[in-house]
Motif scaffolding. Sequence first.
Motif, mmCIF file in Angstrom:
data_model
loop_
_atom_site.group_PDB
_atom_site.id
_atom_site.type_symbol
_atom_site.label_atom_id
_atom_site.label_comp_id
_atom_site.label_asym_id
_atom_site.label_seq_id
_atom_site.Cartn_x
_atom_site.Cartn_y
_atom_site.Cartn_z
ATOM 1 N N ILE A 252 0.891 -1.181 -0.025
ATOM 2 C CA ILE A 252 0.134 0.225 -0.008
ATOM 3 C C ILE A 252 1.017 1.274 0.144
ATOM 4 C CG2 ILE A 252 -1.677 -1.413 1.130
ATOM 5 C CD1 ILE A 252 -1.264 0.463 3.730
ATOM 6 N N MET A 253 2.152 1.226 -0.053
ATOM 7 C CA MET A 253 2.950 2.376 0.152
ATOM 8 C C MET A 253 3.441 2.689 -1.244
ATOM 9 S SD MET A 253 3.160 3.172 3.460
ATOM 10 C CE MET A 253 3.063 2.507 4.965
ATOM 11 N N LYS A 254 3.536 3.974 -1.469
ATOM 12 C CA LYS A 254 3.719 4.335 -2.675
ATOM 13 C C LYS A 254 5.207 5.223 -2.719
ATOM 14 C CE LYS A 254 -1.048 5.263 -4.562
ATOM 15 N NZ LYS A 254 -1.627 4.951 -3.169
ATOM 16 N N ASP A 255 5.782 5.440 -3.857
ATOM 17 C CA ASP A 255 6.767 6.387 -3.721
ATOM 18 C C ASP A 255 7.120 6.728 -5.595
ATOM 19 O OD1 ASP A 255 8.902 8.002 -3.164
ATOM 20 O OD2 ASP A 255 10.367 6.238 -3.223
ATOM 21 N N PRO A 256 6.838 8.018 -5.541
ATOM 22 C CA PRO A 256 6.393 9.093 -4.864
ATOM 23 C C PRO A 256 4.894 9.182 -4.810
ATOM 24 C CG PRO A 256 6.712 9.913 -7.096
ATOM 25 C CD PRO A 256 7.239 8.461 -7.029
ATOM 26 N N TYR A 257 4.526 10.064 -3.866
ATOM 27 C CA TYR A 257 3.138 10.175 -3.500
ATOM 28 C C TYR A 257 2.574 11.745 -4.523
ATOM 29 C CZ TYR A 257 2.399 6.999 0.313
ATOM 30 O OH TYR A 257 1.977 5.755 0.758
ATOM 31 N N ASN A 258 1.528 11.689 -5.227
ATOM 32 C CA ASN A 258 1.232 12.599 -6.169
ATOM 33 C C ASN A 258 0.362 13.572 -5.416
ATOM 34 O OD1 ASN A 258 0.471 14.305 -8.056
ATOM 35 N ND2 ASN A 258 -0.689 12.992 -9.211
ATOM 36 N N PHE A 259 0.871 14.819 -4.862
ATOM 37 C CA PHE A 259 0.200 15.793 -4.255
ATOM 38 C C PHE A 259 -0.333 16.938 -4.969
ATOM 39 C CE2 PHE A 259 2.093 14.770 0.241
ATOM 40 C CZ PHE A 259 1.252 13.495 0.234
ATOM 41 N N ALA A 260 -0.419 16.716 -6.256
ATOM 42 C CA ALA A 260 -0.658 17.937 -7.258
ATOM 43 C C ALA A 260 -2.170 18.523 -6.919
ATOM 44 C CB ALA A 260 -0.683 17.597 -8.542
ATOM 45 N N PHE A 261 -2.883 17.658 -6.219
ATOM 46 C CA PHE A 261 -4.285 18.009 -5.932
ATOM 47 C C PHE A 261 -4.227 19.112 -4.897
ATOM 48 C CE2 PHE A 261 -3.250 14.599 -3.389
ATOM 49 C CZ PHE A 261 -3.474 14.921 -2.075
ATOM 50 N N ALA A 262 -3.071 19.230 -4.112
ATOM 51 C CA ALA A 262 -2.949 20.101 -3.055
ATOM 52 C C ALA A 262 -3.259 21.781 -3.673
ATOM 53 C CB ALA A 262 -1.695 20.307 -2.368
ATOM 54 N N GLY A 263 -2.874 21.716 -5.195
ATOM 55 C CA GLY A 263 -2.672 23.087 -5.693
ATOM 56 C C GLY A 263 -1.541 24.099 -5.100
ATOM 57 N N ILE A 264 -0.577 23.487 -4.637
ATOM 58 C CA ILE A 264 0.366 24.540 -4.185
ATOM 59 C C ILE A 264 1.505 24.451 -5.574
ATOM 60 C CG2 ILE A 264 2.385 24.695 -2.476
ATOM 61 C CD1 ILE A 264 0.683 23.320 -0.619
ATOM 62 N N THR A 265 1.687 25.917 -5.819
ATOM 63 C CA THR A 265 2.698 26.091 -6.949
ATOM 64 C C THR A 265 3.896 27.102 -6.380
ATOM 65 O OG1 THR A 265 1.379 27.780 -7.764
ATOM 66 C CG2 THR A 265 0.899 25.624 -8.464
ATOM 67 N N LYS A 266 3.617 27.442 -5.403
ATOM 68 C CA LYS A 266 4.727 28.599 -4.989
ATOM 69 C C LYS A 266 5.588 28.057 -3.442
ATOM 70 C CE LYS A 266 1.436 30.839 -2.125
ATOM 71 N NZ LYS A 266 0.642 32.344 -1.781
ATOM 72 N N HIS A 267 6.621 28.629 -3.075
ATOM 73 C CA HIS A 267 6.991 28.399 -1.851
ATOM 74 C C HIS A 267 6.145 28.403 -0.763
ATOM 75 C CE1 HIS A 267 10.399 28.085 1.160
ATOM 76 N NE2 HIS A 267 9.875 28.867 1.725
ATOM 77 N N HIS A 268 6.307 27.020 0.020
ATOM 78 C CA HIS A 268 5.532 26.977 1.212
ATOM 79 C C HIS A 268 6.083 26.324 2.430
ATOM 80 C CE1 HIS A 268 6.069 23.208 -1.183
ATOM 81 N NE2 HIS A 268 5.758 22.730 -0.129
ATOM 82 N N ASN A 269 5.636 26.464 3.362
ATOM 83 C CA ASN A 269 6.033 25.619 4.627
ATOM 84 C C ASN A 269 5.190 24.479 5.009
ATOM 85 O OD1 ASN A 269 3.739 26.388 6.225
ATOM 86 N ND2 ASN A 269 4.672 28.436 6.778
ATOM 87 N N GLU A 270 5.868 23.690 6.043
ATOM 88 C CA GLU A 270 4.969 22.236 6.243
ATOM 89 C C GLU A 270 3.737 22.425 6.669
ATOM 90 O OE1 GLU A 270 7.419 20.017 9.064
ATOM 91 O OE2 GLU A 270 9.153 19.604 7.710
ATOM 92 N N THR A 271 3.519 23.678 7.538
ATOM 93 C CA THR A 271 1.946 23.722 8.089
ATOM 94 C C THR A 271 0.934 24.124 7.000
ATOM 95 O OG1 THR A 271 2.515 24.603 10.081
ATOM 96 C CG2 THR A 271 0.539 25.344 9.422
ATOM 97 N N GLU A 272 1.392 25.039 5.644
ATOM 98 C CA GLU A 272 0.946 25.310 4.612
ATOM 99 C C GLU A 272 0.457 23.956 3.911
ATOM 100 O OE1 GLU A 272 2.055 29.684 3.719
ATOM 101 O OE2 GLU A 272 3.241 28.028 2.958
ATOM 102 N N LEU A 273 1.353 23.017 3.746
ATOM 103 C CA LEU A 273 1.392 21.795 2.936
ATOM 104 C C LEU A 273 0.218 21.099 3.477
ATOM 105 C CD1 LEU A 273 1.934 19.648 0.522
ATOM 106 C CD2 LEU A 273 4.081 19.168 2.080
ATOM 107 N N LYS A 274 0.490 20.896 4.972
ATOM 108 C CA LYS A 274 -0.658 20.004 5.716
ATOM 109 C C LYS A 274 -1.987 20.605 5.585
ATOM 110 C CE LYS A 274 2.637 19.725 8.989
ATOM 111 N NZ LYS A 274 3.267 19.495 10.204
ATOM 112 N N LEU A 275 -2.112 21.760 5.571
ATOM 113 C CA LEU A 275 -3.374 22.362 5.528
ATOM 114 C C LEU A 275 -4.084 22.212 4.133
ATOM 115 C CD1 LEU A 275 -2.872 25.547 7.375
ATOM 116 C CD2 LEU A 275 -4.345 23.660 8.214
ATOM 117 N N ALA A 276 -3.264 22.201 3.138
ATOM 118 C CA ALA A 276 -3.512 21.973 1.796
ATOM 119 C C ALA A 276 -4.029 20.502 1.617
ATOM 120 C CB ALA A 276 -2.430 22.535 0.923
ATOM 121 N N LEU A 277 -3.335 19.733 2.241
ATOM 122 C CA LEU A 277 -3.687 17.999 2.196
ATOM 123 C C LEU A 277 -5.124 17.856 2.750
ATOM 124 C CD1 LEU A 277 -0.353 16.485 2.925
ATOM 125 C CD2 LEU A 277 -1.281 16.665 0.396
#
Length: 391
Positions: free
Chosen positions: A210-235
């Motif tokens: 069930i483990m993938k590599d890599p994971y595809n997080f394109a759905f998060a819509g992040i295209t600029k510089h971000h921190n971990e909090t922003e990424l997790k919120l987007a997920l």
Amino acid sequence: MDKSISILDKDYKQWVKALVVRYRQSQVKAAIKVNTEQLMYNFMLGRDIVEMHVEERWGESVINQLSIDLKREMPTAEGLSATNLRYCRRFYLLYSKSVVIYPQLEGKLNETSVTSICPQVEGEIQASFPLQELSPIFNVPWGHHKLIMDKVKGDVNKALFYISQTLENGWSRSLLLNWIDTGLYERQGKAITNFKSILPTPDSDLTQEIMKDPYNFAFAGITKHHNETELKLALLKNITDFLVELGTGFAYVGREYRLQVGHTENFIDLLFYNLRLRCYVVIEVKIGKFTSADIGQIGSYIVAVNHQLREEEKDNPTIGLLICRSKDNTQAQYALESSSQPIGISEYELEKFYPEKLEGVIPTIEEIETKLNEYSNNCAGADCTNTKDNQ
């Protein structure tokens, strides 16, 4: 204009009649199992085309002619276009070594059997096709099959993978296309883990799967510089897509999940429960490169969950998943060997997935500059404007 030809060969005419008989016989069960019976018919038709060497016997245009003849004999039948007949041939060629043909003990056809007409096709004198009906290929819609055949380019292992995933997850054709385009076959089970050395064999295999590599997080819509909090919120804002990307059986428990260990508060990035594995899954997301210190952090969280949340009688040991922006695979493997907790390490991508090799499809800057220079040199001293040739 009708471009049909007349094939007078006796064997060909008898084969057409036999195909009509076979099709009508298949309709006996069609009301109950439409898809399975049609797929069996397509498989056997593809087998005929291949094993009878029909194009060698009756010419390259025989498939087009066969389509015309079958439509004339069965005007209400579907799936008899020349294109579909060619798909039937590809269908058989792709799975011929994966499907076992058994003799059936009952339901023999009448005297007009394909065996008596075309000796090349043996063992086919049954009212119901002598194929192993439990084969998963006969439980996936024909439209899915055509999509898979177009995409896997003859790779039967890849095709069977997407068939099993379609059956397991109930994918529509559009979802199937999405997973193929994001390279699920190439990513599934590819995370670097220590599961085999930590977990018992049946559990380790399923957990690895069930483990993938890599994971595809394109759905998060992040295209600029971000921190971990922003990424997790987007997920979490796109939690449905996130759960789909994680895979079958994941249930969301919480973000920044608080665990009190002694006098210290610990906050787990993301906590999930997997219903298939029957265990908690601790997920830590890192926007930088993997470091060995990450193993110690997630390992301590796994131990805490085992002590405070896991119920030994019904929950399997907790596992961890580190998802990083990048990693050195050798360093990751060494770090995992130092841990006594089951952990997987993967990367993530924020961009949409594209084929690895795009040479010749998208020109490089150098290629563009070269073409512009050639154009300028060719036009030197001449009027290269307002002419049709240069439009």
